[in-house]
Motif scaffolding. Sequence first.
Motif, PDB file in Angstrom:
ATOM      1  N   ALA A 275      30.470  39.827   6.323  1.00 32.48           N
ATOM      2  CA  ALA A 275      31.351  40.642   7.161  1.00 32.48           C
ATOM      3  C   ALA A 275      30.587  41.516   8.147  1.00 32.48           C
ATOM      4  O   ALA A 275      31.068  41.791   9.245  1.00 32.48           O
ATOM      5  CB  ALA A 275      32.250  41.512   6.290  1.00 32.48           C
ATOM      6  N   TYR A 276      29.382  41.959   7.763  1.00 29.86           N
ATOM      7  CA  TYR A 276      28.679  42.961   8.579  1.00 29.86           C
ATOM      8  C   TYR A 276      27.279  42.514   8.998  1.00 29.86           C
ATOM      9  O   TYR A 276      26.419  43.335   9.277  1.00 29.86           O
ATOM     10  CB  TYR A 276      28.576  44.289   7.809  1.00 29.86           C
ATOM     11  CG  TYR A 276      29.909  44.844   7.391  1.00 29.86           C
ATOM     12  CD1 TYR A 276      30.762  45.427   8.320  1.00 29.86           C
ATOM     13  CD2 TYR A 276      30.335  44.759   6.066  1.00 29.86           C
ATOM     14  CE1 TYR A 276      31.999  45.933   7.947  1.00 29.86           C
ATOM     15  CE2 TYR A 276      31.580  45.259   5.683  1.00 29.86           C
ATOM     16  CZ  TYR A 276      32.402  45.846   6.631  1.00 29.86           C
ATOM     17  OH  TYR A 276      33.624  46.338   6.254  1.00 29.86           O
ATOM     18  N   TRP A 277      27.042  41.207   9.075  1.00 33.87           N
ATOM     19  CA  TRP A 277      25.700  40.728   9.402  1.00 33.87           C
ATOM     20  C   TRP A 277      25.274  41.131  10.811  1.00 33.87           C
ATOM     21  O   TRP A 277      24.090  41.346  11.072  1.00 33.87           O
ATOM     22  CB  TRP A 277      25.624  39.218   9.231  1.00 33.87           C
ATOM     23  CG  TRP A 277      26.454  38.425  10.202  1.00 33.87           C
ATOM     24  CD1 TRP A 277      27.742  38.012  10.045  1.00 33.87           C
ATOM     25  CD2 TRP A 277      26.047  37.957  11.493  1.00 33.87           C
ATOM     26  NE1 TRP A 277      28.176  37.330  11.142  1.00 33.87           N
ATOM     27  CE2 TRP A 277      27.153  37.263  12.050  1.00 33.87           C
ATOM     28  CE3 TRP A 277      24.872  38.042  12.228  1.00 33.87           C
ATOM     29  CZ2 TRP A 277      27.097  36.681  13.311  1.00 33.87           C
ATOM     30  CZ3 TRP A 277      24.819  37.451  13.489  1.00 33.87           C
ATOM     31  CH2 TRP A 277      25.928  36.784  14.006  1.00 33.87           C
ATOM     32  N   GLN A 278      26.248  41.272  11.731  1.00 31.95           N
ATOM     33  CA  GLN A 278      25.902  41.638  13.106  1.00 31.95           C
ATOM     34  C   GLN A 278      25.323  43.056  13.183  1.00 31.95           C
ATOM     35  O   GLN A 278      24.522  43.351  14.081  1.00 31.95           O
ATOM     36  CB  GLN A 278      27.131  41.524  14.001  1.00 31.95           C
ATOM     37  CG  GLN A 278      27.552  40.083  14.254  1.00 31.95           C
ATOM     38  CD  GLN A 278      28.744  39.985  15.178  1.00 31.95           C
ATOM     39  OE1 GLN A 278      29.594  40.867  15.214  1.00 31.95           O
ATOM     40  NE2 GLN A 278      28.823  38.906  15.929  1.00 31.95           N
ATOM     41  N   PHE A 279      25.712  43.922  12.259  1.00 27.66           N
ATOM     42  CA  PHE A 279      25.159  45.277  12.225  1.00 27.66           C
ATOM     43  C   PHE A 279      23.644  45.217  12.018  1.00 27.66           C
ATOM     44  O   PHE A 279      22.880  45.924  12.694  1.00 27.66           O
ATOM     45  CB  PHE A 279      25.811  46.078  11.092  1.00 27.66           C
ATOM     46  CG  PHE A 279      25.154  47.418  10.830  1.00 27.66           C
ATOM     47  CD1 PHE A 279      25.473  48.521  11.595  1.00 27.66           C
ATOM     48  CD2 PHE A 279      24.196  47.557   9.826  1.00 27.66           C
ATOM     49  CE1 PHE A 279      24.858  49.744  11.371  1.00 27.66           C
ATOM     50  CE2 PHE A 279      23.576  48.773   9.597  1.00 27.66           C
ATOM     51  CZ  PHE A 279      23.909  49.867  10.362  1.00 27.66           C
ATOM     52  N   TYR A 280      23.209  44.393  11.110  1.00 26.37           N
ATOM     53  CA  TYR A 280      21.785  44.308  10.790  1.00 26.37           C
ATOM     54  C   TYR A 280      21.006  43.605  11.904  1.00 26.37           C
ATOM     55  O   TYR A 280      19.845  43.937  12.169  1.00 26.37           O
ATOM     56  CB  TYR A 280      21.594  43.595   9.459  1.00 26.37           C
ATOM     57  CG  TYR A 280      22.239  44.339   8.304  1.00 26.37           C
ATOM     58  CD1 TYR A 280      21.632  45.471   7.764  1.00 26.37           C
ATOM     59  CD2 TYR A 280      23.461  43.934   7.785  1.00 26.37           C
ATOM     60  CE1 TYR A 280      22.226  46.166   6.724  1.00 26.37           C
ATOM     61  CE2 TYR A 280      24.065  44.637   6.746  1.00 26.37           C
ATOM     62  CZ  TYR A 280      23.442  45.748   6.225  1.00 26.37           C
ATOM     63  OH  TYR A 280      24.041  46.453   5.198  1.00 26.37           O
ATOM     64  N   ILE A 281      21.645  42.642  12.559  1.00 24.96           N
ATOM     65  CA  ILE A 281      21.003  42.010  13.712  1.00 24.96           C
ATOM     66  C   ILE A 281      20.814  43.040  14.825  1.00 24.96           C
ATOM     67  O   ILE A 281      19.757  43.113  15.475  1.00 24.96           O
ATOM     68  CB  ILE A 281      21.847  40.819  14.221  1.00 24.96           C
ATOM     69  CG1 ILE A 281      21.863  39.688  13.185  1.00 24.96           C
ATOM     70  CG2 ILE A 281      21.308  40.315  15.554  1.00 24.96           C
ATOM     71  CD1 ILE A 281      20.541  38.996  12.995  1.00 24.96           C
ATOM     72  N   GLY A 282      21.833  43.879  15.044  1.00 26.18           N
ATOM     73  CA  GLY A 282      21.729  44.947  16.045  1.00 26.18           C
ATOM     74  C   GLY A 282      20.643  45.941  15.694  1.00 26.18           C
ATOM     75  O   GLY A 282      19.901  46.402  16.572  1.00 26.18           O
ATOM     76  N   LEU A 283      20.536  46.299  14.413  1.00 29.28           N
ATOM     77  CA  LEU A 283      19.496  47.215  13.967  1.00 29.28           C
ATOM     78  C   LEU A 283      18.104  46.623  14.204  1.00 29.28           C
ATOM     79  O   LEU A 283      17.188  47.323  14.670  1.00 29.28           O
ATOM     80  CB  LEU A 283      19.684  47.525  12.475  1.00 29.28           C
ATOM     81  CG  LEU A 283      18.670  48.475  11.842  1.00 29.28           C
ATOM     82  CD1 LEU A 283      18.713  49.844  12.516  1.00 29.28           C
ATOM     83  CD2 LEU A 283      18.930  48.611  10.342  1.00 29.28           C
ATOM     84  N   LEU A 284      17.966  45.333  13.904  1.00 25.61           N
ATOM     85  CA  LEU A 284      16.689  44.658  14.142  1.00 25.61           C
ATOM     86  C   LEU A 284      16.332  44.686  15.624  1.00 25.61           C
ATOM     87  O   LEU A 284      15.177  44.941  16.000  1.00 25.61           O
ATOM     88  CB  LEU A 284      16.771  43.215  13.652  1.00 25.61           C
ATOM     89  CG  LEU A 284      15.561  42.304  13.942  1.00 25.61           C
ATOM     90  CD1 LEU A 284      14.313  42.840  13.248  1.00 25.61           C
ATOM     91  CD2 LEU A 284      15.852  40.875  13.506  1.00 25.61           C
ATOM     92  N   LEU A 285      17.325  44.456  16.477  1.00 29.70           N
ATOM     93  CA  LEU A 285      17.089  44.461  17.921  1.00 29.70           C
ATOM     94  C   LEU A 285      16.650  45.842  18.405  1.00 29.70           C
ATOM     95  O   LEU A 285      15.715  45.968  19.208  1.00 29.70           O
ATOM     96  CB  LEU A 285      18.368  44.030  18.645  1.00 29.70           C
ATOM     97  CG  LEU A 285      18.309  43.927  20.167  1.00 29.70           C
ATOM     98  CD1 LEU A 285      17.309  42.877  20.582  1.00 29.70           C
ATOM     99  CD2 LEU A 285      19.684  43.608  20.729  1.00 29.70           C
TER     100      LEU A 285
END
Length: 332
Positions: free
Chosen positions: A291-301
């Motif tokens: 559900a929230y994988w995009q949050f962690y991708i954004g954090l990595l970016l």
Amino acid sequence: MNKSDMRSALHLPNDRWKPLEIAFWLLPVVSYFLFPDYLVLISQIMIVGLFALSLDLILGYAGIVSLGHAAFFGLGAYTAGLLSVHGWNEPLSGLLAGAIVAGLFGLITSFLVVRGQDLTRLMVTLGIGLMLFEAANKAAFITGGVDGLSGMTGGKLLGLFEFDLNGKVAYCYSLAILFILFVVMRRLVKSPFGLSLIGIREGGKRMPALGAGVNRRLVTVFTISAAIAGVAGALLAQTTQFVGLDMLGFPRSAELLIILVLGGTGRLYGALIGAAVFMLAQDYISGLNPAYWQFYIGLLLILIVLFARGGILGGLDLIVQRIKTSFRKEQI
């Protein structure tokens, strides 16, 4: 002064393959044997890497910002897909057709793109991508619309190798196409033409004084980039035997920019490393938290942008330079 002295004095790029480059290209060969259960995923990474390389050619070297590069990717995919649906499923000719169609569309639209500056180019490329997406959506009798293009069949590669469910043939096929086109792009960016693109990126107003036609070079590289993106799209269509509207969508263009930011622009290898990091992180994180994988991708970016300017490769270059500086100080 001999030729080698002149090369070093002028700081011209060296075409010789470095040991790290050779090791990099041995990795997918080794992965074929070490990770037989992940061949499909690695094939997808290689195809996305090729797509990212096409954008790096115009963004990293010529300075052309694009938010609609998925248009060429989707055109290549639909070209190969439609050929297959109508009985022509020979893979290599499908790739060539995808490259020609995407390249021609890139040539036509390039005259609109190269005329403006960064913001104008963003808007024009975004508009082109959105228009093509809606055109494909409306022409559902041809493209399949939201249901996608079904009924694709994969022909034998070189008339000998049939695509299998394990993805072995698709893996070797994707790796071969990626490597061949990478060699071509590597030679291109290290040629006088490639150096002129860097000159345009750094100071386009000064290049005409050197006798370099700026618009002509930008149109040329934009067309080449579109053709390579078309090959990547056709390759994905052939290996997955499906084409959907998402291949033309804005999210795919946005993801491509994220991949280049992660890996580092203007390096070629940054596109490949960025694609691998992004897709592996996406696969792993979405498995942990769908559900929230995009949050962690954004954090990595954000972390990459803050602490590794120039992407992952830029950060590694900075670390190496600091180590070399510290070593020299110790020697003194």
